[in-house]
Design a protein around this motif. Sequence first.
Motif, short mmCIF file in Angstrom:
data_model
loop_
_atom_site.label_atom_id
_atom_site.label_comp_id
_atom_site.label_asym_id
_atom_site.label_seq_id
_atom_site.Cartn_x
_atom_site.Cartn_y
_atom_site.Cartn_z
N ALA A 316 -5.90 -11.29 -5.42
CA ALA A 316 -5.30 -9.95 -5.38
C ALA A 316 -6.25 -8.95 -4.74
CB ALA A 316 -4.93 -9.52 -6.81
N ILE A 317 -7.54 -9.01 -5.12
CA ILE A 317 -8.51 -8.09 -4.53
C ILE A 317 -8.64 -8.34 -3.03
CG2 ILE A 317 -10.97 -7.50 -4.45
CD1 ILE A 317 -11.06 -7.93 -7.48
N ALA A 318 -8.70 -9.61 -2.64
CA ALA A 318 -8.79 -9.95 -1.21
C ALA A 318 -7.59 -9.39 -0.45
CB ALA A 318 -8.88 -11.46 -1.03
N GLU A 319 -6.43 -9.49 -1.06
CA GLU A 319 -5.21 -8.99 -0.40
C GLU A 319 -5.21 -7.47 -0.32
OE1 GLU A 319 -0.47 -9.23 -1.30
OE2 GLU A 319 -1.55 -11.14 -1.23
N LEU A 320 -5.65 -6.82 -1.38
CA LEU A 320 -5.72 -5.36 -1.38
C LEU A 320 -6.65 -4.86 -0.26
CD1 LEU A 320 -6.03 -4.65 -5.22
CD2 LEU A 320 -4.12 -3.94 -3.76
N LEU A 321 -7.74 -5.59 -0.07
CA LEU A 321 -8.76 -5.16 0.89
C LEU A 321 -8.44 -5.52 2.33
CD1 LEU A 321 -11.94 -6.30 -1.10
CD2 LEU A 321 -11.19 -3.93 -0.79
N GLU A 322 -7.83 -6.67 2.54
CA GLU A 322 -7.74 -7.24 3.89
C GLU A 322 -6.37 -7.19 4.56
OE1 GLU A 322 -10.39 -8.09 5.41
OE2 GLU A 322 -11.80 -8.05 3.72
N PHE A 323 -5.34 -6.76 3.84
CA PHE A 323 -4.00 -6.74 4.42
C PHE A 323 -3.43 -5.32 4.37
CE2 PHE A 323 -4.82 -11.05 3.20
CZ PHE A 323 -4.25 -11.81 4.22
N PRO A 324 -3.75 -4.51 5.36
CA PRO A 324 -3.33 -3.10 5.36
C PRO A 324 -1.82 -2.89 5.39
CG PRO A 324 -4.27 -3.74 7.49
CD PRO A 324 -4.57 -4.84 6.54
N SER A 325 -1.06 -3.87 5.84
CA SER A 325 0.39 -3.67 5.94
C SER A 325 1.14 -4.01 4.66
CB SER A 325 0.96 -4.52 7.09
OG SER A 325 0.80 -5.90 6.80
N ILE A 326 0.43 -4.54 3.64
CA ILE A 326 1.08 -4.87 2.37
C ILE A 326 0.80 -3.77 1.36
CG2 ILE A 326 1.25 -6.56 0.49
CD1 ILE A 326 0.28 -8.70 2.41
N PRO A 327 1.85 -3.10 0.85
CA PRO A 327 1.65 -2.02 -0.14
C PRO A 327 0.92 -2.51 -1.39
CG PRO A 327 3.90 -2.01 0.69
CD PRO A 327 3.27 -3.28 1.18
N VAL A 328 0.14 -1.61 -1.99
CA VAL A 328 -0.62 -1.95 -3.19
C VAL A 328 0.29 -2.46 -4.30
CG1 VAL A 328 -2.03 -0.99 -5.05
CG2 VAL A 328 -2.53 -0.38 -2.68
N LYS A 329 1.40 -1.76 -4.52
CA LYS A 329 2.31 -2.15 -5.61
C LYS A 329 2.90 -3.53 -5.38
CE LYS A 329 3.70 2.34 -7.46
NZ LYS A 329 4.83 3.25 -7.78
N VAL A 330 3.16 -3.87 -4.13
CA VAL A 330 3.70 -5.20 -3.81
C VAL A 330 2.68 -6.26 -4.20
CG1 VAL A 330 4.36 -6.76 -1.94
CG2 VAL A 330 5.25 -4.42 -1.98
N THR A 331 1.43 -6.05 -3.81
CA THR A 331 0.36 -7.00 -4.13
C THR A 331 0.23 -7.19 -5.64
OG1 THR A 331 -0.92 -6.59 -2.12
CG2 THR A 331 -2.13 -7.41 -4.03
#
Length: 379
Positions: A316-331
């Motif tokens: 989840a942290i990796a996704e929050l940091l590295e995927f700018p096109s995915i909203p935080v709430k979605v992650t």
Amino acid sequence: MLNRRSLRIKVMQSLFALQQCKDANYELCLDKISEAFAPDLNSMEVQDKAALTLQKKTASKLFEKAFKKGETSVDHDDPKIKKICNECFLFYAKQSKKDSDFFLKNLISEVEKIYDHYIAVLSLLPAFAELAEADKKVSHKNFVNNVWIKALRNQEALKKDALKLGRHWQDKADRVKGWFRDVVRQDNEYLNYLDKKSPTLDDQKKFANHLFKKVILGKTVINEFFEEEVLRWAEDKEIVKGLVEKTVKSFDGEDQNTLTLHTLSVNWEEDKEFIEKLYHKASNLDEKYKELIANNTRNWEVDRLPLTDRMILEMAIAELLEFPSIPVKVTINEYIELSKNYSTPKSRQFINGILDVIAKELKDKGDVKKSGRGLMDNK
């Protein structure tokens, strides 16, 4: 069809296996240190067991302490202690890299093979139809003449892919014959369908769906075969089932050319990039972010968390940091769902609370940078 949730599950499973290998590699390093300072029973010289024991303890503690800090080498006045510890760090790095590459390659291969399983499932009905046609004892007219079955038998793309991928069942003729005899012909819905005088198009479509859902992918020996053959069939089956349903639905019952095979992914290159990036970033998460997890889990050290929870939080942290096109709430919502299905009963609430706090901290520090669609709902 593949979706991002199913891809996250695949990545999580691979990271779980990788971490188990890393833990084993760490234990091997400690074993190597013990072996290096064990008395040489073949030596003619007197062994100073007390000194060797002290060296072993010193080297083990030095290695453990440096490893925990994320360091990759040590320095020490005793040249042997320094040499053995640094050799262990090199061994750990080399072996873990090898394991990481293996699991990534296997991960991509596993995902790509889902299409193979889809073709295998579709190809079973034409194989059963051939056996029904050859059976002279019972009339299988309704089955053989079912327009969905006929459409599958005439689908050139299916024949081509089945042959290319080795999913045509010709090499398992006896097994397929046994399934037809012991499973298909014993199925009540099958027997009832054979007795229908003039099955409507709706009857025929429902029957085709039944064969796929309840006979092939239901609680039968056919499904058990896939369970034995496919490592992660429990997850893959749901994707295959969705592809099969879309295939049946694509046919209007009139023009056989309308029955079309479905691709595993709308954009496989994009999905593949997502898998590789998430895997790499989560498996090599910076120590400061692991500390962030530890700081927000009260009295729990990261190493004492259930492994699945650790994987979920690090992904989840990796996704929050590295995927700018995915909203935080979605992650956050996606990883809460993963915890609900793959971790302990209390994990959902635990993961939810931790991720909310961590996401806020990361945003406040400016580490989370979103753009485009990723800006949605990021308040």
